[in-house]
Design an enzyme around this catalytic site. Structure first.
Site, PDB file in Angstrom:
ATOM      1  N   ASP A   1       0.843  -1.201   0.000  1.00  0.00           N
ATOM      2  CA  ASP A   1       0.000   0.000   0.000  1.00  0.00           C
ATOM      3  C   ASP A   1       0.877   1.250   0.000  1.00  0.00           C
ATOM      4  O   ASP A   1       2.099   1.169   0.146  1.00  0.00           O
ATOM      5  CB  ASP A   1      -0.963   0.000   1.201  1.00  0.00           C
ATOM      6  CG  ASP A   1      -0.267  -0.328   2.514  1.00  0.00           C
ATOM      7  OD1 ASP A   1       0.934  -0.036   2.654  1.00  0.00           O
ATOM      8  OD2 ASP A   1      -0.925  -0.886   3.407  1.00  0.00           O
TER       9      ASP A   1
ATOM     10  N   HIS B   1      -7.731  -4.188  10.009  1.00  0.00           N
ATOM     11  CA  HIS B   1      -7.419  -3.934   8.596  1.00  0.00           C
ATOM     12  C   HIS B   1      -6.168  -4.693   8.178  1.00  0.00           C
ATOM     13  O   HIS B   1      -5.289  -4.970   8.986  1.00  0.00           O
ATOM     14  CB  HIS B   1      -7.338  -2.432   8.276  1.00  0.00           C
ATOM     15  CG  HIS B   1      -6.125  -1.724   8.755  1.00  0.00           C
ATOM     16  ND1 HIS B   1      -6.073  -0.356   8.918  1.00  0.00           N
ATOM     17  CD2 HIS B   1      -4.894  -2.163   9.113  1.00  0.00           C
ATOM     18  CE1 HIS B   1      -4.870  -0.004   9.334  1.00  0.00           C
ATOM     19  NE2 HIS B   1      -4.144  -1.078   9.458  1.00  0.00           N
TER      20      HIS B   1
ATOM     21  N   GLU C   1     -10.118  -1.366   4.998  1.00  0.00           N
ATOM     22  CA  GLU C   1     -10.664  -0.968   6.296  1.00  0.00           C
ATOM     23  C   GLU C   1     -12.033  -1.611   6.530  1.00  0.00           C
ATOM     24  O   GLU C   1     -12.771  -1.884   5.576  1.00  0.00           O
ATOM     25  CB  GLU C   1     -10.834   0.560   6.328  1.00  0.00           C
ATOM     26  CG  GLU C   1      -9.541   1.343   6.139  1.00  0.00           C
ATOM     27  CD  GLU C   1      -8.713   1.432   7.414  1.00  0.00           C
ATOM     28  OE1 GLU C   1      -8.936   0.635   8.351  1.00  0.00           O
ATOM     29  OE2 GLU C   1      -7.840   2.304   7.476  1.00  0.00           O
TER      30      GLU C   1
ATOM     31  N   ASN D   1      -7.992  -2.438  14.231  1.00  0.00           N
ATOM     32  CA  ASN D   1      -9.376  -2.624  13.765  1.00  0.00           C
ATOM     33  C   ASN D   1      -9.507  -3.790  12.790  1.00  0.00           C
ATOM     34  O   ASN D   1     -10.543  -3.977  12.178  1.00  0.00           O
ATOM     35  CB  ASN D   1      -9.889  -1.333  13.107  1.00  0.00           C
ATOM     36  CG  ASN D   1      -9.110  -0.957  11.852  1.00  0.00           C
ATOM     37  OD1 ASN D   1      -8.143  -1.622  11.480  1.00  0.00           O
ATOM     38  ND2 ASN D   1      -9.521   0.115  11.195  1.00  0.00           N
TER      39      ASN D   1
HETATM   40  P1  PGA Z   1       1.782  -1.366  12.848  1.00  0.00           P
HETATM   41  O1  PGA Z   1       0.656  -1.258  11.743  1.00  0.00           O
HETATM   42  O2  PGA Z   1       2.720  -2.445  12.376  1.00  0.00           O
HETATM   43  O3  PGA Z   1       2.432  -0.023  12.869  1.00  0.00           O
HETATM   44  O4  PGA Z   1       1.121  -1.730  14.130  1.00  0.00           O
HETATM   45  C1  PGA Z   1       0.071  -2.420  11.256  1.00  0.00           C
HETATM   46  C2  PGA Z   1      -1.115  -2.062  10.386  1.00  0.00           C
HETATM   47  O5  PGA Z   1      -1.774  -1.046  10.685  1.00  0.00           O
HETATM   48  O6  PGA Z   1      -1.379  -2.796   9.428  1.00  0.00           O
END
Ligand code: PGA
Length: 244
Positions: free
Chosen positions: A67, A138, A143, A136
């Protein structure tokens, strides 16, 4: 789904890097796909160490971005996933520039960069995909608010929760991106092997939900239950609610 539980973040990073580097040694022209975020940083560092110790080479490896943010201004480039992956991985190993497939960060060019990504994905099926998970649920920027398990690469509106979790990285709240481009769930599920990494108490609820084994578009990571080659590597803190 295979679940590997390790003690802490350091062990998680070592384990993930070892499994990934073993796969690359077995198939030197592996096509990889990279998540960003804080979770895989240790894994990238371990992979860089493997490279500097000549235990793996990325000479023939290809790399997709999972992404990318649509940035509000070019001066925010240091917040891009491109900058992040270059800084943490690409600039430290022998991967070739021509083999790195990322996204344009200008939202005006979203359609063009998405079409190009779709073509490249069709030509280069992903062998190894490294994922994190949002609190959450995702994966990438798929999302819960608008998740579709058949989605392909698309422009995604970031949820308030995701934007709040990113706020700490930006000087000003207005700078936190509202949109990102992400591979879709269908693209993610096409990867031959998926590693999902989760560390820390803040991920415990998401991991416990994922392992309840019910698919639900309100919890995007649950799409991974459709895939037959997913390894989840969690540390004790991230596994703490699952164990109970
Ligand atoms: P993080 O993010 O590794 O910074 O916890 C993971 C994500 O949001 O996919």
């Amino acid at each position: 789904m295979e679940v590997i539980k390790v003690k802490n973040y350091e062990q998680l990073s070592k384990k993930a890097a070892k499994l990934i580097c073993d796969m690359i040694n077995n198939k030197k022209d592996s096509v990889m796909c990279f998540a960003t975020g804080s979770t895989p940083v240790g894994t990238f560092q371990e992979m860089v160490d493997c490279y500097t110790q000549k235990r793996v080479t990325f000479k023939n490896t290809k790399a997709f971005f999972l992404d990318e943010y649509c940035l509000n201004h070019p001066r925010l480039f240091e917040h891009s996933n491109k900058y992040f992956l270059e800084y943490n991985f690409f600039n430290k190993v022998n991967i070739e520039e021509k083999n790195i497939f990322g996204f344009d960060q200008n939202i005006q060019n979203a359609d063009k960069t998405i079409a190009q990504m779709n073509e490249r994905l069709a030509e280069n099926p992903i062998d190894i995909l490294i994922l994190g998970i949002g609190e959450n649920g995702h994966i990438g920027y798929n999302e819960p608010e608008d998740c579709d398990f058949s989605s392909t690469c698309h422009l995604a509106k970031l949820s308030i929760k995701t934007r709040l979790s990113q706020r700490k990285y930006f000087y000003d709240a207005d700078e936190v991106p509202k949109y990102a481009i992400t591979l879709g769930i269908a693209d993610i599920l096409k990867a031959k092997k998926i590693f999902l990494l989760a560390s820390g108490l803040n991920k415990a609820s998401a991991i416990s939900k994922l392992l309840q084994e019910e698919q639900n578009t309100c919890f995007p990571a649950s799409a991974l239950l459709q895939h037959d080659n997913v390894t989840i590597i969690v540390d004790e803190a991230a596994a703490s609610l699952y164990d109970k």
